[in-house]
Write an enzyme that holds these catalytic residues in place. Structure first.
Site, short mmCIF file in Angstrom:
data_model
loop_
_atom_site.label_atom_id
_atom_site.label_comp_id
_atom_site.label_asym_id
_atom_site.label_seq_id
_atom_site.Cartn_x
_atom_site.Cartn_y
_atom_site.Cartn_z
N TYR A 55 0.82 -1.21 0.00
CA TYR A 55 0.00 0.00 0.00
C TYR A 55 0.86 1.26 0.00
O TYR A 55 1.84 1.37 0.74
CB TYR A 55 -0.97 0.02 1.19
N SER A 160 -7.13 -13.43 0.08
CA SER A 160 -7.88 -12.31 -0.49
C SER A 160 -8.03 -12.55 -1.99
O SER A 160 -7.07 -13.00 -2.63
CB SER A 160 -7.12 -11.01 -0.22
N ASN A 161 -9.21 -12.29 -2.49
CA ASN A 161 -9.50 -12.41 -3.93
C ASN A 161 -9.31 -13.84 -4.44
O ASN A 161 -8.98 -14.04 -5.61
CB ASN A 161 -8.62 -11.44 -4.72
N SER A 212 -13.63 -2.06 -0.70
CA SER A 212 -14.25 -1.07 -1.60
C SER A 212 -15.78 -1.16 -1.59
O SER A 212 -16.42 -1.20 -2.63
CB SER A 212 -13.72 -1.22 -3.03
N GLY A 216 -14.88 2.60 -4.12
CA GLY A 216 -13.80 3.59 -4.18
C GLY A 216 -14.30 5.01 -4.40
O GLY A 216 -13.56 5.88 -4.87
N GLY A 217 -15.57 5.28 -4.06
CA GLY A 217 -16.15 6.62 -4.24
C GLY A 217 -16.98 6.72 -5.51
O GLY A 217 -17.74 7.68 -5.71
N LEU A 219 -19.60 5.28 -6.36
CA LEU A 219 -21.05 5.32 -6.16
C LEU A 219 -21.56 6.74 -5.95
O LEU A 219 -22.73 7.03 -6.13
CB LEU A 219 -21.43 4.43 -4.97
N PHE A 220 -20.66 7.65 -5.59
CA PHE A 220 -21.06 9.05 -5.38
C PHE A 220 -20.83 9.89 -6.62
O PHE A 220 -21.55 10.83 -6.90
CB PHE A 220 -20.27 9.67 -4.22
N GLY A 268 -10.56 8.59 4.84
CA GLY A 268 -9.62 9.22 5.77
C GLY A 268 -10.30 10.30 6.60
O GLY A 268 -9.62 11.10 7.26
N1 LIG Z 1 -7.72 -7.07 -0.72
C1 LIG Z 1 -7.73 -6.27 -1.75
O1 LIG Z 1 -7.40 -6.64 -2.90
C2 LIG Z 1 -8.14 -4.84 -1.55
C3 LIG Z 1 -8.35 -3.98 -2.66
C4 LIG Z 1 -8.75 -2.67 -2.42
C5 LIG Z 1 -8.95 -2.23 -1.12
N2 LIG Z 1 -8.72 -3.07 -0.06
C6 LIG Z 1 -8.92 -2.62 1.34
O2 LIG Z 1 -10.21 -2.06 1.45
C7 LIG Z 1 -10.10 -0.75 2.01
C8 LIG Z 1 -11.22 0.11 1.50
O3 LIG Z 1 -11.16 0.23 0.07
P1 LIG Z 1 -11.50 1.63 -0.59
O4 LIG Z 1 -10.60 2.67 -0.07
O5 LIG Z 1 -11.62 1.43 -2.05
O6 LIG Z 1 -12.97 1.86 0.08
P2 LIG Z 1 -14.24 2.68 -0.36
O7 LIG Z 1 -14.96 2.99 0.90
O8 LIG Z 1 -14.97 1.98 -1.44
O9 LIG Z 1 -13.66 4.01 -1.02
C9 LIG Z 1 -13.05 5.00 -0.25
C10 LIG Z 1 -12.94 6.24 -1.11
O10 LIG Z 1 -14.25 6.76 -1.30
C11 LIG Z 1 -14.24 8.14 -0.94
N3 LIG Z 1 -15.55 8.50 -0.36
C12 LIG Z 1 -16.10 8.04 0.76
N4 LIG Z 1 -17.30 8.64 0.99
C13 LIG Z 1 -17.46 9.52 -0.03
C14 LIG Z 1 -18.49 10.43 -0.37
N5 LIG Z 1 -19.59 10.58 0.41
N6 LIG Z 1 -18.35 11.16 -1.51
C15 LIG Z 1 -17.25 11.00 -2.30
N7 LIG Z 1 -16.22 10.16 -2.02
C16 LIG Z 1 -16.34 9.41 -0.89
C17 LIG Z 1 -13.15 8.26 0.10
O11 LIG Z 1 -12.68 9.60 0.15
P3 LIG Z 1 -12.44 10.32 1.58
O12 LIG Z 1 -11.17 9.77 2.14
O13 LIG Z 1 -12.33 11.75 1.19
O14 LIG Z 1 -13.63 10.06 2.45
C18 LIG Z 1 -12.10 7.32 -0.44
O15 LIG Z 1 -11.31 7.95 -1.42
C19 LIG Z 1 -8.69 -0.28 1.61
O16 LIG Z 1 -8.19 0.72 2.46
C20 LIG Z 1 -7.92 -1.56 1.78
O17 LIG Z 1 -7.60 -1.75 3.14
C21 LIG Z 1 -8.34 -4.36 -0.26
#
Ligand SMILES: NC(=O)c1ccc[n+]([C@@H]2O[C@H](COP(=O)([O-])OP(=O)(O)OC[C@H]3O[C@@H](n4cnc5c(N)ncnc54)[C@H](OP(=O)(O)O)[C@@H]3O)[C@@H](O)[C@H]2O)c1
Length: 302
Positions: A55, A160-161, A212, A216-217, A219-220, A268
């Site tokens: 990461y 994972s995956n 996710s 990853g955002g 949906l918004f 964050g």
């Molecule tokens: N195992 C794997 O292969 C794998 C792959 C990907 C991720 N992961 C894990 O899953 C965790 C979560 O994944 P993710 O970060 O993709 O999660 P997510 O919750 O789908 O996306 C987070 C992103 O969405 C944004 N967001 C949240 N609320 C919002 C809103 N109301 N309007 C606009 N943007 C918004 C966040 O921005 P803000 O920070 O500004 O809120 C952030 O950039 C990762 O940190 C990681 O630990 C694992």
């Protein structure tokens, strides 16, 4: 307050919501702000943190470790999940010619040692094989898992995956059952609900970790026809259930799956984390759940 749940038949206990640190390097926090962010999670009951060696281009574990160094007492209050097996090219590894997977004994040992040193801890609570490696020798991985457990560097293991057959293959050789499969689950992509992945986990009473959940955002902000349809349906259901935001409906939708996924939060911003916590009281009906399914697919179920 977020509860602890047992993820596999033989443990471990993790918090029902998990904080993901994939994007930590983008948050621009000082070490003290990172520590405060972590302590705010602990106060909410979100005690499990999700990392991976790669990461932030191998930076995020280090950033997190700097926060732990400021107050080592937090270590005992959290469960650290991290991952290994992806090898990325880049300035840190100039000898690599292509991104690839590596589940060899040597690489897993090296990756775990690096994670321990970057995180500034003496053990990892749960180590996941990040992505399926076609060259994985299940006996070799099982042996490394045993060695790491024996010397106290890692307490539990998962994947994972992974597809169900990849999960079964590895678990057929490990001394202890795998405790989770961390997979993508959100209203734009829930293939795992249809390809047998979640069925297998429900059968084994193993809880998935969902990454996710908010796509990853996307949906918004997404402008695809699918994203627009899903957003409109989420908004209609938000009004019906009295939720503060559509993200709360999304987390309730993920949680409604009978394999009982643990949602990983990717934000964050602490107010968005609190919003995720408040979503735990929202229950969707079957019909509301399927309205989101239909909006995503763009067709009915029958
Ligand atoms: N195992 C794997 O292969 C794998 C792959 C990907 C991720 N992961 C894990 O899953 C965790 C979560 O994944 P993710 O970060 O993709 O999660 P997510 O919750 O789908 O996306 C987070 C992103 O969405 C944004 N967001 C949240 N609320 C919002 C809103 N109301 N309007 C606009 N943007 C918004 C966040 O921005 P803000 O920070 O500004 O809120 C952030 O950039 C990762 O940190 C990681 O630990 C694992």
């Amino acid at each position: 307050m977020v509860s602890k749940v047992v993820v596999g038949p033989q443990g471990p206990e993790l918090s029902e919501l998990v904080q993901g640190y994939w994007r930590l390097a983008e948050w621009g926090m000082t070490p003290q702000q990172r520590l405060t962010f972590l302590k705010q999670h602990i106060d909410l009951g979100i005690t499990t943190v999700d990392h991976a060696d790669i990461y932030g281009g191998y930076e995020c574990e280090q950033l997190f470790g700097e926060a732990i160094k400021l107050d080592p007492s937090v270590r005992e209050q959290i469960q650290i999940v991290t991952k290994c097996d992806i090898q990325l090219c880049g300035a840190k590894y100039p000898q690599r010619k292509v991104n690839h997977y590596d589940t060899s004994s040597a690489h897993i040992h090296e990756s775990v040692n690096n994670s321990l040193s970057r995180l500034n801890v003496d053990h990892i609570d749960l180590l996941l094989i990040h992505r399926p490696d076609v060259l994985m020798d299940a006996d070799e991985v099982a042996e490394v898992f045993s060695e790491l457990h024996k010397v106290g560097k890692v307490k539990y293991f998962g994947v994972s995956n992974f597809t169900p057959s990849q999960f079964d293959l590895l678990e057929s050789r490990t001394h202890k059952p795998l405790v989770t499969n961390q997979v993508e689950i959100n209203p734009l992509n829930f293939d795992v609900a249809h390809d047998g992945t979640l069925d297998q986990l429900q059968m084994k009473r193993v809880r998935p970790m969902a990454w996710s959940c908010l796509a990853g955002g996307e949906l918004f902000t997404g402008q695809s026809e699918q994203a627009k349809r899903v957003r409109a349906e989420l908004e209609a259901i938000r009004v019906e259930v009295g939720a503060q935001s559509i993200e709360q409906v999304i987390y309730a939708w993920v949680r409604r799956l009978p394999s009982k996924p643990l949602a990983i939060i990717g934000s964050g911003k602490i107010e968005r984390v609190e919003s995720a916590v408040n979503s735990l009281s929202i229950e969707l009906t079957r019909e509301q759940w399927y309205r989101i399914w239909v909006a995503s697919k763009g067709h009915g179920v029958a």
